[in-house]
Scaffold this active site. Structure first.
Site, PDB file in Angstrom:
ATOM      1  N   VAL A  77       0.838  -1.101   0.087  1.00 15.44           N
ATOM      2  CA  VAL A  77      -0.159  -0.056  -0.039  1.00 15.44           C
ATOM      3  C   VAL A  77       0.926   1.213   0.162  1.00 15.44           C
ATOM      4  CG1 VAL A  77      -1.840   1.382   1.356  1.00 15.44           C
ATOM      5  CG2 VAL A  77      -1.620  -1.347   1.282  1.00 15.44           C
ATOM      6  N   CYS A  78       0.659   2.197  -1.155  1.00 17.23           N
ATOM      7  CA  CYS A  78       1.475   3.319  -1.058  1.00 17.23           C
ATOM      8  C   CYS A  78       1.326   4.199   0.210  1.00 17.23           C
ATOM      9  CB  CYS A  78       1.047   4.200  -2.276  1.00 17.23           C
ATOM     10  SG  CYS A  78       2.123   5.706  -2.544  1.00 17.23           S
ATOM     11  N   ILE A  79       2.211   4.604   0.713  1.00 19.02           N
ATOM     12  CA  ILE A  79       2.210   5.381   2.112  1.00 19.02           C
ATOM     13  C   ILE A  79       1.657   6.652   1.915  1.00 19.02           C
ATOM     14  CG2 ILE A  79       4.629   6.193   2.003  1.00 19.02           C
ATOM     15  CD1 ILE A  79       4.580   5.592   5.113  1.00 19.02           C
ATOM     16  N   ALA A  82      -1.827   6.134   1.179  1.00 17.41           N
ATOM     17  CA  ALA A  82      -2.744   5.897   2.554  1.00 17.41           C
ATOM     18  C   ALA A  82      -2.674   6.780   3.542  1.00 17.41           C
ATOM     19  CB  ALA A  82      -1.985   4.417   2.814  1.00 17.41           C
TER      20      ALA A  82
END
Lengths: 119, 141, 100
Positions: A77-79, A82
């Site tokens: 998941v892209c920080i 997110a």
């Protein structure tokens, strides 16, 4: 063959995540390797363990997590995406991990094919 | 925190294309594509940033978002232009960056190359189709 | 290169843009709402018919079925595939351009 997958939408408004899931399953069944599934944009919502779909609906959050467990898939998941959407370690579903956008470029380089699912 | 997984990408240079077909502000896609483009610079990959259809509006001059209280990210394209210039000037670095606008999309919207915040290559669709077909990775948002 | 289109041609311009920017001979796969482009007797049938002469064209069977489109309503020259077929197409034709 090695695949990378990019999912740009969440599980409830668009079909993108469903299509990606079916594609990944079919690729694995055919003996291909899925190196990483990267969740970007609203796609990060696929990792929200607090989402509770009605009992007669499929639960993609859980389905992705189960698929990851079964086949040792790397669900990232892209920080940045997110954090914007309130996905943090506390509500991150099982099977997912949070990391940087560089992991998308990386799988683009390492995989034979990158397939994008979105709106 | 799960364990970080990294792949060995040393010595591999691929052609990445980033396709922008959506207008800014109405949806967030444009902003997050930009973030992806900027990250890829660190990996020294070839990059073609392409504006097609309503994507050409992303780089239109004169954007002022004060009254809608949103971040004006058209300035970020200047950073991409700087990355491109760095890549062009550094002879030791095998990295080619291109910023391309499809001529047909531009003209259909009454725009010309002077209307953009960055210097762009304007390519007719037939030529852009060739460039697209040469790519290793296409990321669209 | 293989192109995918997931938008209805009656709502978005993805099909037109794909046809303008794809080289002759490169395959096109219609999926999700993109499958409506494959149906017979629509206002885009002419465009799609011409495209079948220039590109190998495919449509996702599960998406047709979900939307109540029987296979005999699919235009000639368009091959129905499943997810496994989608995977095979990507393996065979290289880089994927998704017209999102």
């Amino acid at each position: 063959m090695k695949f990378g997958i990019l999912v740009n939408e969440g599980p409830f408004t668009h079909q993108a995540s469903d299509s990606a899931y079916q594609f990944v399953k079919a690729a694995i069944e055919k003996g291909h390797q899925v190196m990483r599934v990267f969740f970007y944009y609203d796609g990060v919502n696929n990792a929200n363990k607090l989402s509770a779909p009605q009992s007669d609906d499929r639960n993609l959050v859980k389905m992705w997590g189960d698929l990851a467990k079964e086949h040792n898939l790397d669900l990232v998941v892209c920080i940045a995406a997110a954090l914007r959407r309130g996905i943090v370690e506390d509500n991150l579903a099982e099977g997912f991990r949070i990391s940087g956008l560089g992991q998308l470029t990386e799988v683009g380089i390492a995989a034979d094919r990158l397939v994008v699912f979105g709106d | 925190m799960s364990e970080e997984i990294e792949f060995d990408t040393a010595g591999i240079t691929k052609k990445f294309m980033y396709v922008n077909r959506k207008a800014p502000y109405g949806t967030i896609y444009a902003l997050e594509v930009l973030e992806a483009v900027l990250i890829s610079a660190a990996f020294e990959q070839h990059a073609a940033i392409v504006f097609i259809d309503d994507g050409v509006y992303q780089i239109k001059k004169g954007q002022d978002t004060a009254a809608i209280n949103m971040k004006n990210f058209s300035k970020t394209y200047g950073i991409i232009e700087m990355e491109k210039e760095d890549a062009d000037e550094d002879e030791d670095m095998d990295m080619v960056w291109r910023i391309i606008v499809e001529k047909e999309s531009m003209e259909a919207r009454g725009l010309s190359a002077d209307d953009f915040v960055v210097d762009v290559e304007v390519l007719p669709s037939a030529e852009l189709a060739k460039v697209m077909a040469e790519q290793d990775v296409v990321i669209s948002g | 290169m293989i192109h995918t289109i997931n938008k209805s041609p009656f709502e978005r311009n993805s099909l037109d843009s794909c046809l303008r920017l794809s080289e002759k001979g490169s395959p096109i796969l219609l999926l999700e709402d993109g499958v409506y482009a494959a149906t017979k007797g629509t206002s885009v049938s002419g465009t799609v018919g011409t495209a079948t002469g220039e590109h190998p064209m495919f449509v996702m069977g599960p998406d047709l079925q979900a939307r109540g489109i029987a296979e005999d309503q699919v235009m000639d020259g368009i091959t129905v595939v499943d997810y496994g077929g989608f995977v095979d197409l990507v393996v065979e034709h290289g880089t994927v351009q998704s017209w999102l």
